[in-house]
Design an enzyme around this catalytic site. Structure first.
Site, PDB file in Angstrom:
ATOM      1  N   HIS A 167      -4.973  -2.969  -5.006  1.00 54.37           N
ATOM      2  CA  HIS A 167      -4.236  -2.439  -6.163  1.00 54.37           C
ATOM      3  C   HIS A 167      -2.775  -2.882  -6.109  1.00 54.37           C
ATOM      4  O   HIS A 167      -2.219  -3.359  -7.109  1.00 54.37           O
ATOM      5  CB  HIS A 167      -4.339  -0.907  -6.152  1.00 54.37           C
ATOM      6  CG  HIS A 167      -3.495  -0.214  -7.169  1.00 54.37           C
ATOM      7  ND1 HIS A 167      -4.003   0.310  -8.346  1.00 54.37           N
ATOM      8  CD2 HIS A 167      -2.165   0.058  -7.199  1.00 54.37           C
ATOM      9  CE1 HIS A 167      -3.034   0.857  -9.037  1.00 54.37           C
ATOM     10  NE2 HIS A 167      -1.909   0.729  -8.363  1.00 54.37           N
ATOM     11  N   GLU A 168      -2.162  -2.742  -4.941  1.00 51.46           N
ATOM     12  CA  GLU A 168      -0.757  -3.124  -4.796  1.00 51.46           C
ATOM     13  C   GLU A 168      -0.580  -4.640  -4.905  1.00 51.46           C
ATOM     14  O   GLU A 168       0.418  -5.120  -5.459  1.00 51.46           O
ATOM     15  CB  GLU A 168      -0.205  -2.621  -3.462  1.00 51.46           C
ATOM     16  CG  GLU A 168      -0.285  -1.116  -3.264  1.00 51.46           C
ATOM     17  CD  GLU A 168       0.333  -0.324  -4.399  1.00 51.46           C
ATOM     18  OE1 GLU A 168       1.218  -0.867  -5.096  1.00 51.46           O
ATOM     19  OE2 GLU A 168      -0.065   0.834  -4.609  1.00 51.46           O
ATOM     20  N   HIS A 171      -0.237  -5.508  -8.476  1.00 58.24           N
ATOM     21  CA  HIS A 171       1.121  -5.337  -9.012  1.00 58.24           C
ATOM     22  C   HIS A 171       1.981  -6.569  -8.726  1.00 58.24           C
ATOM     23  O   HIS A 171       2.789  -6.979  -9.561  1.00 58.24           O
ATOM     24  CB  HIS A 171       1.773  -4.102  -8.391  1.00 58.24           C
ATOM     25  CG  HIS A 171       1.315  -2.806  -8.989  1.00 58.24           C
ATOM     26  ND1 HIS A 171       1.337  -2.554 -10.350  1.00 58.24           N
ATOM     27  CD2 HIS A 171       0.826  -1.674  -8.405  1.00 58.24           C
ATOM     28  CE1 HIS A 171       0.892  -1.335 -10.581  1.00 58.24           C
ATOM     29  NE2 HIS A 171       0.571  -0.781  -9.418  1.00 58.24           N
TER      30      HIS A 171
END
Length: 321
Positions: A167-168, A171
């Site tokens: 998920h990170e 980003h």
């Protein structure tokens, strides 16, 4: 989850938000120029058009633009560093002495970087706090990093940690840190200018006739109104953008790991802890990290994150956003 559809929808929404901010900034600059130097023979609309087409030099608009560019340059080079302030953060370097957990974390980040074809491996920081959370900052080899809390590592298994790191990584792939920092700067410039010219600065209309006074007075009146409503509008837009980026990062995590259940389980465990414990603090970095954390309570117009229920529903394919 239709990963490509999520990306497409998010790209459209992002362009809409950015365009809205830029239009607001342009309109405010033209209003300030009109309030300061209205042509006595033109009405409000014609004055603004004259400044827009450079028939009259839009000094205020150019100053606002110059200030915005300087702030954006500063944020571009220094903004990512603010994210770590107020935290006991330790760099996990592959050249250092690592325990089994730290080595595993580095291996996961390396694997995800290869899967995402980043071309580099983001730095990894371990944050000594019982809070179960993680965040990413930066968008290039020079400034990209992922921060993971010890609280998160103590509560999640390997698959769930991998989903969070994916998920990170999402980003970072999509430059979310840069985008949110840039939008935050634009919002602050807009609000500062409207506050100064809308409520604190009283500009004399001059003695150049009624038309001049009328155009300048209307411009000042609009700025006063904007000073009241823009704080709400800019915040709603900022939070809306932040929420859409979270959905996209969730989609990226599923795409990189090919496992939506691990992301779902991670979100459930993280949110369960936050329902019973409070880790809020007043540090400068915390304000910047709030929108970047993988979890933050929401789901309203003034929330940086969607609710866990909505995120899980999208991950399971029961809902679109």
């Amino acid at each position: 989850m239709d990963f490509r559809n999520v990306l497409r929808k998010n790209a459209i929404r992002t362009r809409f938000v950015i365009a809205t901010y830029l239009l607001l900034m342009l309109m405010i600059g033209l209003l300030v120029d009109t309030a300061i130097g209205a042509n006595p023979y033109l009405d409000l609309t014609d004055n603004m058009l004259a400044f827009l087409t450079f028939k009259t030099l839009p000094i205020a608009t150019l100053i606002i633009l110059a200030i915005s560019i300087l702030l954006l340059i500063f944020i571009h080079f220094k903004g990512h560093k603010i994210m770590l302030t107020g935290m006991n953060a330790r760099l996990i370097s592959p050249d250092g002495t690592l325990n089994a957990q730290e080595r595993q974390l580095l291996n996961i980040v390396e694997e995800l970087s290869l899967s995402a074809t980043l071309g580099y491996i983001p730095k990894l920081y371990l944050l000594d706090t019982p809070e179960a959370n993680a965040f990413a900052a930066g968008w290039s080899e020079k400034n990209a990093f992922i921060g993971v809390t010890t609280g998160l590592l103590n509560r999640l298994n390997r698959q769930e940690v991998q989903a969070v790191l994916a998920h990170e990584t999402g980003h970072i792939i999509h430059g979310d840190s840069r985008l949110t920092l840039y939008v935050g700067i634009l919002a602050n410039v807009i609000l500062t200018v409207t506050n100064i010219f809308g409520s604190r600065l009283y500009i004399a209309s001059g003695n150049r006739g009624g038309k001049s006074n009328d155009a300048a007075s209307k411009a000042r009146l609009i700025l006063i109104i904007l000073n009241l409503v823009l704080p709400i509008i800019t915040q709603v837009l900022y939070f809306y953008l932040s929420r859409t980026r979270e959905y996209m990062a969730d989609a990226t995590a599923v795409d990189l790991t090919q496992d939506n259940q691990a992301m779902i389980n991670a979100l459930k465990k993280i949110s369960a802890q936050h329902d019973t414990e409070n880790f809020e603090d007043g540090s400068t970095g915390r304000a910047y990290r709030k929108a970047a954390f993988i979890f933050n309570k929401g789901d309203s117009f003034f929330s940086t994150h969607p609710s866990i229920e909505n995120r899980i529903a999208v991950l399971e394919g029961r809902k679109t956003f």
